[in-house]
Design a protein around this motif. Structure first.
Motif, short mmCIF file in Angstrom:
data_model
loop_
_atom_site.label_atom_id
_atom_site.label_comp_id
_atom_site.label_asym_id
_atom_site.label_seq_id
_atom_site.Cartn_x
_atom_site.Cartn_y
_atom_site.Cartn_z
N ALA A 137 -26.94 -20.19 -22.15
CA ALA A 137 -26.26 -21.40 -21.50
C ALA A 137 -25.32 -20.73 -20.33
O ALA A 137 -25.33 -21.46 -19.21
CB ALA A 137 -25.19 -21.87 -22.49
N GLU B 235 -25.77 -22.15 -16.65
CA GLU B 235 -24.77 -22.64 -15.94
C GLU B 235 -24.37 -21.97 -14.57
O GLU B 235 -24.43 -22.55 -13.60
CB GLU B 235 -23.62 -22.64 -16.55
N ILE C 82 -26.58 -28.65 -23.11
CA ILE C 82 -27.68 -27.62 -23.22
C ILE C 82 -28.49 -28.05 -24.49
O ILE C 82 -28.07 -28.50 -25.52
CB ILE C 82 -26.89 -26.34 -23.54
N TYR D 282 -31.40 -26.71 -26.82
CA TYR D 282 -32.02 -25.45 -27.05
C TYR D 282 -33.45 -25.78 -27.73
O TYR D 282 -33.61 -26.37 -28.91
CB TYR D 282 -31.26 -24.67 -28.17
N THR E 22 -34.89 -23.24 -22.77
CA THR E 22 -33.57 -23.97 -23.00
C THR E 22 -33.50 -24.79 -21.61
O THR E 22 -33.93 -24.44 -20.44
CB THR E 22 -32.26 -23.07 -22.94
N LEU F 54 -30.77 -27.40 -19.28
CA LEU F 54 -29.45 -27.75 -19.15
C LEU F 54 -29.23 -28.97 -18.15
O LEU F 54 -30.05 -29.01 -17.35
CB LEU F 54 -28.58 -26.54 -18.57
N ASP G 185 -28.53 -29.02 -29.76
CA ASP G 185 -28.01 -29.21 -28.49
C ASP G 185 -26.43 -29.15 -28.50
O ASP G 185 -25.74 -28.89 -29.57
CB ASP G 185 -28.23 -30.55 -28.00
#
Lengths: 142, 158
Positions: A62, A66, A90, A92, A131, A133, B94
């Motif tokens: 994360a 970011e 986020i 996953y 992942t 975001l 999440d």
């Protein structure tokens, strides 16, 4: 000739990463081609979150995403400094294995005050992201 | 596998007894240096100290948001495990983080996570980060976690 030199912001991204202690702690770097940037997080033992299954820590992934999203906003803007995050979500999607991780971010909207950014991280196959975001950044100098 | 009746455990108590071990087996948690200070059933507290190598803005000395994400993600995951009656590992599905205000340079951040609902497969959590009280928040988090079916290992854990 180094293609990185074609975008003057590319050098600035490099400089930002160098003077950001947390980016150095993560060990990430970026490769810029024009307005396209790929962030790279070389695998290190300290990025592990679960020693039993040797998975990368979600927090490390994360953080990397970011920073990638933040730098992408900076790259395509003329902001003097990187933008501040407002919030982020986020997802996953898959386990992050003990390997290098790559990421790219897309600025969905660059507004006057805010930017909406999506970023994805992958390992072997870009079509199978580890992942994802979604983040909002404050871009106004207020 | 035998069919012995399932034993119920006070997971929160076991976690409290092993409060330092829990971080030592997570290399990235060791790197970001947070500590878990208290575990209650479904509720976990911790401290994230300010450290120079975690700074995300060299001009202000404020630590990076990613450190808070790591901290709250981990506390939320522990809150899930503490709410159970059987030791299970969880994986983040999440996580949403809202940044209210920057943390202050040089100050510890207090973190608090709560698992407020638990189903057979999913845990729902929320978390808060602040310096003094929840009235003046640095960040909040909301996360969902998947409960892993199989117990990992089974043998001795290092």
């Amino acid at each position: 000739m180094n293609p990185q030199l074609t975008n003057p912001r590319a050098d600035e991204i490099d400089a930002i990463l160098k003077r950001l202690p947390f980016a150095q702690t993560l060990g990430m770097r970026c490769e810029v081609l024009g307005d396209e940037m790929t962030a790279i997080l070389p695998f290190q033992e300290k990025l592990i979150g679960n020693v039993a299954i040797r998975a990368l820590h979600g927090g490390a992934i994360a953080s990397f995403l970011e920073l990638t999203a933040m730098l992408q906003v900076f790259l395509i803007s003329d902001m003097p400094r990187p933008p501040k995050p407002i919030n982020l979500t986020i997802d996953y999607l898959r386990q992050g294995h003990a390997k290098d991780l790559y990421a790219r971010a897309y600025v969905l909207k660059m507004g006057r005050r805010m930017a909406s950014v999506r970023a994805e991280a992958w390992q072997e196959n870009r079509a199978e992201p580890v992942t994802a975001l979604m983040a909002h950044f404050l871009v106004a100098a207020d | 596998m035998n069919d012995k009746p399932k034993q119920q455990y006070d997971i929160a108590a076991i976690m409290n007894e092993n409060i330092n071990v829990m971080r030592d087996v997570v290399p990235w948690a060791n790197e970001t240096r947070f500590r878990v200070t208290k575990v209650e059933k479904g509720h976990v507290f911790g401290i994230q100290p300010w450290e120079a190598h975690l700074v995300g803005d060299p001009e202000t000395g404020v630590i990076h948001g990613g450190v808070i994400t790591t901290f709250l993600d981990n506390l939320c995951g522990m809150a899930c495990t503490s709410a159970m009656t059987e030791m299970r590992f969880v994986a983040t599905i999440d996580l949403r983080i809202d940044y209210m205000r920057p943390a202050e340079k040089g100050r510890d951040i207090i973190g608090e996570a709560e698992c407020y609902h638990l189903t057979r497969t999913v845990c729902f959590t929320r978390a808060w980060a602040y310096h003094e009280t929840r009235d003046k928040l640095i960040a909040t988090a909301a996360g969902t976690f998947a409960i892993n079916k199989a117990r990992l290992g089974g043998g001795s854990r290092k």
